[in-house]
Write an enzyme that holds these catalytic residues in place. Structure first.
Site, PDB file in Angstrom:
ATOM      1  CD  GLN A  35       5.470  -5.090  -9.707  1.00  0.00           C
ATOM      2  OE1 GLN A  35       4.569  -6.020  -9.505  1.00  0.00           O
ATOM      3  NE2 GLN A  35       5.681  -4.139  -8.684  1.00  0.00           N
TER       4      GLN A  35
ATOM      5  CG  HIS B  94       5.187  -9.903 -12.589  1.00  0.00           C
ATOM      6  ND1 HIS B  94       6.066  -9.573 -11.417  1.00  0.00           N
ATOM      7  CD2 HIS B  94       4.497  -9.109 -12.667  1.00  0.00           C
ATOM      8  CE1 HIS B  94       5.120  -8.739 -10.753  1.00  0.00           C
ATOM      9  NE2 HIS B  94       4.160  -8.583 -11.476  1.00  0.00           N
TER      10      HIS B  94
ATOM     11  CD  GLU C  80       0.998  -8.589 -11.014  1.00  0.00           C
ATOM     12  OE1 GLU C  80       1.673  -8.715 -10.074  1.00  0.00           O
ATOM     13  OE2 GLU C  80       0.788  -7.588 -11.692  1.00  0.00           O
TER      14      GLU C  80
ATOM     15  CG  HIS D 251       3.051  -4.255 -14.361  1.00  0.00           C
ATOM     16  ND1 HIS D 251       3.768  -5.148 -14.764  1.00  0.00           N
ATOM     17  CD2 HIS D 251       2.683  -4.513 -13.217  1.00  0.00           C
ATOM     18  CE1 HIS D 251       3.895  -6.092 -13.915  1.00  0.00           C
ATOM     19  NE2 HIS D 251       3.015  -5.776 -12.773  1.00  0.00           N
TER      20      HIS D 251
ATOM     21  NE  ARG E 254      10.228  -4.521  -5.861  1.00  0.00           N
ATOM     22  CZ  ARG E 254      10.326  -5.468  -5.231  1.00  0.00           C
ATOM     23  NH1 ARG E 254      11.444  -6.177  -5.461  1.00  0.00           N
ATOM     24  NH2 ARG E 254       9.430  -6.207  -4.608  1.00  0.00           N
TER      25      ARG E 254
HETATM   26 ZN   LIG Z   1       3.117  -6.754 -10.984  1.00  0.00          ZN
END
Ligand SMILES: [Zn+2]
Length: 402
Positions: free
Chosen positions: A96, A98, A133, A262, A281
């Site tokens: 994925q 972001h 994240e 990642h 994705r």
């Molecule tokens: Zn992630």
């Protein structure tokens, strides 16, 4: 007597299929269940807000934002900016990326204008927020993280025979050209290219001959987990070979910024992220893959993985894992019997006891007993101290207020 700013918090377990059967139930002191437990969420996310003081944290924030968050956090973010999670990764997650904040705002508005329902399977943007994240490993943890540096990627393309036709593509068109070719490749061709590689990797994986730092190991696992196996090979296998495979030891952290591709492969971690659900994705998933959108938001550059060991503060009682994200900061508080941690919160803080027991006492003198797996939330400007009878490890989420 001052007003109450410290409360027990009850999070929510998410039973995604990739989760494990034991870790989260054991942490929370719950009986074994028949379905996997993947994530334990603590925060104010509208789809699964934590229970606090007979209400939910999102409602409490809405009712009294400045009191709960503090004026600075409220003005800047308009809500609790982070979501704290415990993850138990049994099967690998999808690859994925972001989006950045600016791109998330654009994408969310565009899909709204196009009339794509929020829960539609082809919906990319669930909200208008970015989702950086940070994760702190609780076990040996394995993940894919960003493209390999150029020399290493070249070596892969030179030594894996199935990839030799991609070497001139990479030499001429770099990371973007290489990734575009494999992501746009028709499925029949993916099968044809990857089949011999898979037929080598799978028996070696089954015979336990591969180390986890070898991409063939994770290729073997993809085939093991996919009921369609060798007849419908997942193009995510290319990424397993093109990305860094990282091993992270307990207590070490990794930050994933916008645009860095990642995938979590295996292990348990504490994850703290911006309060968002925006995921593009790129494989290892039966879910929707929007290739043009993925290519638009991926940073096509070499990544040299960085392990963060954090900065020790409070006389050695706390390790803070600083990151570039303005939305959150995670820290680890370790107390031996008799040690005392004192603090005044600069924003809403959520704390979870990962090991041992603790007593947290607010300014009003009210004490909350916390066992392993239990958590609390403090409002803005709450003075408190924590002590432990037998020692404890606590993970804390906060906002780096400046
Ligand atoms: Zn992630």
């Amino acid at each position: 007597m001052s007003e109450k700013k410290l409360f027990r918090l009850e999070g929510k377990v998410q039973h995604y299929a990739w989760g494990g059967m034991y870790y989260i139930n054991s942490l929370l002191g719950r009986p074994e269940s028949r379905e996997p437990s993947a994530e334990y969420w603590m925060g104010a996310h509208q789809s699964a807000p934590s229970v606090v003081n007979g209400s939910t944290l999102d409602k409490l924030v809405k009712a009294n934002p400045e009191e709960v968050l503090g004026a600075k956090v409220w003005e800047r973010f308009g809500g609790l900016p982070y979501l704290l999670k415990i993850l138990d990764v049994n099967d690998m997650l999808s690859i994925q990326v972001h989006p950045t904040k600016v791109e998330a705002e654009k994408g969310f508005a565009r899909e709204n204008a196009e009339g794509i329902a929020l829960n539609a399977s082809n919906r990319n943007y669930k909200d208008d927020n970015h989702k950086p994240e940070i994760m702190v490993a609780l076990s040996e943890f394995w993940l894919l993280h960003g493209f390999l540096p150029e020399d290493k990627l070249k070596h892969v393309l030179q030594t894996v025979p199935e990839f030799s036709f991609l070497l001139p593509v990479f030499e001429k068109e770099g990371y973007y050209g290489l990734y575009k070719v494999v992501m746009e490749m028709p499925q029949e061709e993916v099968n044809k290219v990857l089949r011999p590689l898979a037929e080598r990797a799978f028996p070696a994986y089954e015979a336990d001959k591969l180390s986890k730092s070898d991409p063939a190991f994770w290729t073997g696992r993809v085939i093991e987990n996919d009921p369609k196996g060798l007849d419908n090979l997942d193009r995510g296998i290319f990424s397993i070979y093109f990305f860094n495979i990282m091993e992270v030891h307990p207590g070490d952290a990794v930050f994933q910024d916008a645009g860095i591709p990642h995938a979590y492969l295996e292990g348990q971690n504490v994850e703290l992220m911006a309060n968002s659900d925006n995921v593009l994705r790129g494989g290892l998933t039966p879910k929707h893959i929007d290739v043009p959108e993925l290519l638009k938001h991926t940073r096509f550059e070499a990544v040299h993985p960085k392990i963060l060991q954090g900065d020790t503060v409070k006389g050695g009682l706390e390790i803070i894992y600083n990151s570039p994200a303005p939305d959150f900061v995670v820290s680890k508080i370790t107390l031996k019997a008799g040690q005392k941690y004192e603090h005044t919160s600069e924003a809403t803080e959520i704390m979870l006891v990962l090991e041992g027991d603790a007593v947290i006492t607010g300014e009003d003198g009210e004490a909350i007993d916390l066992k392993k797996g239990q958590s609390v939330v403090t409002y803005y400007n709450a003075g408190y101290h924590i002590q432990s009878q037998a020692g404890t490890i606590i993970y804390k989420a906060s906002v780096p207020v400046k």
